[in-house]
Scaffold this motif. Structure first.
Motif, PDB file in Angstrom:
ATOM      1  N   UNK A   1      -2.491   2.503 -11.381  1.00  0.00           N
ATOM      2  CA  UNK A   1      -3.191   2.282 -10.110  1.00  0.00           C
ATOM      3  C   UNK A   1      -4.661   1.978 -10.355  1.00  0.00           C
ATOM      4  N   UNK A   2      -5.125   0.922  -9.702  1.00  0.00           N
ATOM      5  CA  UNK A   2      -6.515   0.497  -9.814  1.00  0.00           C
ATOM      6  C   UNK A   2      -7.311   0.889  -8.578  1.00  0.00           C
ATOM      7  N   UNK A   3      -6.664   0.853  -7.424  1.00  0.00           N
ATOM      8  CA  UNK A   3      -7.352   1.151  -6.170  1.00  0.00           C
ATOM      9  C   UNK A   3      -6.334   1.637  -5.156  1.00  0.00           C
ATOM     10  N   UNK A   4      -6.829   2.351  -4.135  1.00  0.00           N
ATOM     11  CA  UNK A   4      -5.949   2.868  -3.074  1.00  0.00           C
ATOM     12  C   UNK A   4      -6.696   2.850  -1.759  1.00  0.00           C
ATOM     13  N   UNK A   5      -5.963   2.546  -0.689  1.00  0.00           N
ATOM     14  CA  UNK A   5      -6.470   2.652   0.667  1.00  0.00           C
ATOM     15  C   UNK A   5      -5.521   3.542   1.463  1.00  0.00           C
ATOM     16  N   UNK A   6      -6.085   4.387   2.325  1.00  0.00           N
ATOM     17  CA  UNK A   6      -5.262   5.250   3.164  1.00  0.00           C
ATOM     18  C   UNK A   6      -5.745   5.173   4.607  1.00  0.00           C
ATOM     19  N   UNK A   7      -4.830   5.452   5.523  1.00  0.00           N
ATOM     20  CA  UNK A   7      -5.188   5.468   6.937  1.00  0.00           C
ATOM     21  C   UNK A   7      -4.019   5.915   7.781  1.00  0.00           C
ATOM     22  N   UNK A   8      -4.270   6.790   8.725  1.00  0.00           N
ATOM     23  CA  UNK A   8      -3.244   7.277   9.652  1.00  0.00           C
ATOM     24  C   UNK A   8      -2.041   7.857   8.917  1.00  0.00           C
ATOM     25  N   UNK A   9      -2.296   8.442   7.744  1.00  0.00           N
ATOM     26  CA  UNK A   9      -1.218   9.075   6.996  1.00  0.00           C
ATOM     27  C   UNK A   9      -0.447   8.153   6.080  1.00  0.00           C
ATOM     28  N   UNK A  10      -0.804   6.866   6.066  1.00  0.00           N
ATOM     29  CA  UNK A  10      -0.121   5.878   5.237  1.00  0.00           C
ATOM     30  C   UNK A  10      -1.020   5.477   4.068  1.00  0.00           C
ATOM     31  N   UNK A  11      -0.430   4.769   3.081  1.00  0.00           N
ATOM     32  CA  UNK A  11      -1.202   4.381   1.900  1.00  0.00           C
ATOM     33  C   UNK A  11      -0.798   3.000   1.424  1.00  0.00           C
ATOM     34  N   UNK A  12      -1.742   2.350   0.723  1.00  0.00           N
ATOM     35  CA  UNK A  12      -1.482   1.094   0.014  1.00  0.00           C
ATOM     36  C   UNK A  12      -2.199   1.184  -1.323  1.00  0.00           C
ATOM     37  N   UNK A  13      -1.556   0.675  -2.373  1.00  0.00           N
ATOM     38  CA  UNK A  13      -2.105   0.767  -3.714  1.00  0.00           C
ATOM     39  C   UNK A  13      -2.219  -0.610  -4.369  1.00  0.00           C
ATOM     40  N   UNK A  14      -3.281  -0.795  -5.118  1.00  0.00           N
ATOM     41  CA  UNK A  14      -3.400  -1.955  -6.000  1.00  0.00           C
ATOM     42  C   UNK A  14      -3.013  -1.489  -7.397  1.00  0.00           C
ATOM     43  N   UNK A  15      -1.960  -2.068  -7.941  1.00  0.00           N
ATOM     44  CA  UNK A  15      -1.460  -1.697  -9.261  1.00  0.00           C
ATOM     45  C   UNK A  15      -1.683  -2.840 -10.243  1.00  0.00           C
ATOM     46  N   UNK A  16      -1.797  -2.481 -11.501  1.00  0.00           N
ATOM     47  CA  UNK A  16      -2.012  -3.484 -12.551  1.00  0.00           C
ATOM     48  C   UNK A  16      -1.064  -3.196 -13.700  1.00  0.00           C
ATOM     49  N   UNK A  17      -0.492  -4.267 -14.246  1.00  0.00           N
ATOM     50  CA  UNK A  17       0.393  -4.124 -15.388  1.00  0.00           C
ATOM     51  C   UNK A  17      -0.431  -3.902 -16.650  1.00  0.00           C
ATOM     52  N   UNK A  18      -0.146  -2.856 -17.366  1.00  0.00           N
ATOM     53  CA  UNK A  18      -0.927  -2.494 -18.547  1.00  0.00           C
ATOM     54  C   UNK A  18      -0.698  -3.469 -19.683  1.00  0.00           C
TER      55      UNK A  18
END
Length: 233
Positions: free
Chosen positions: A216-233
């Motif tokens: 995981x590179x970054x994460x956003x959350x709101x109203x109990x939900x989440x979104x993640x920016x992932x990167x392949x190592x």
């Protein structure tokens, strides 16, 4: 009737052609009788004339540089407008996971993009307007592919929508992938995703998708939900 779960909007529209509305992490469906096989949280009678009255409750949403909304509303003059006519399918762009995905998307440099589970095409269209190209959207539902194609044309952007079973068939490669779907789908998708980076969502803030090789590179959350920016190592 409020139907809980992660059911796809396109599938619900086939089952409930009289209308579907996205509300607070669930779906309201319009039917003569409570639906069988679903977890019904609440049920109430709908007043006559709802077919037109619902427009009063469907409004555009601003997410950074983007605005997602219906054609009867005027977008802000400084926004990249993603105009989606929901017909009787409400909630386009309004769910927190869509907004969180859009937030992360706008921070990325434009590149090739794959939208897995594209649905009505909101994220694909927004990506195209943000300069991503080529943009390919895939969905297992043929109706979703047709709707996404029509919406892209109405917005004047180039999006190639294809019917693909993302967990069984080969996916087109892209620099960045989007997957705003359920957590179990995300975890099954990541090992076979032909992309260096992925923005994934469709799950709660307490959840964290796990797949070998992805970090995981970054994460956003709101109203109990989440979104993640992932990167392949």
């Amino acid at each position: 009737m409020i139907v809980g779960g992660e059911a796809e909007l396109a599938l619900l529209l086939r089952i409930f052609p009289d209308g579907v509305e996205e509300l607070d992490g669930a779906f309201a469906v319009y039917a003569d009788e409570p639906p069988l096989g679903f977890d019904v949280v609440d049920a109430e009678n709908v007043r006559a004339g709802w077919e037109d009255a619902w427009r009063e409750f469907h409004h555009g949403v601003r997410v950074g540089r983007c605005w997602v909304g219906p054609p009867w509303e005027e977008p802000p003059p400084d926004a990249l407008a993603v105009v989606i006519d929901p017909g009787r399918a409400f909630g386009t762009g309004g769910h927190p996971t869509t907004r969180l995905t859009l937030e992360l998307l706008q921070e990325r440099e434009p590149s090739s993009l794959l939208d897995v589970g594209c649905g009505s095409g909101v994220l694909s269209i927004a990506a195209a307007k943000l300069g991503f190209a080529p943009v390919v959207g895939v969905d297992v539902d043929e109706t979703a592919v047709e709707v996404a194609t029509a919406n892209a044309a109405a917005n004047g952007v180039a999006v190639e929508a294809r019917r693909v079973d993302a967990l069984r068939e080969e996916l087109p490669p892209a620099e960045l992938a989007l997957a705003n779907v359920a957590l179990d789908f995300v975890e099954a998708l990541l090992p076979r995703l032909p992309a260096r980076r992925a923005i994934v969502s469709g799950y709660l803030e307490r959840d964290e998708p796990g797949a070998a090789g992805w970090s995981r590179v970054d994460r956003r959350t709101g109203d109990g939900w989440a979104a993640d920016l992932l990167e392949w190592a």
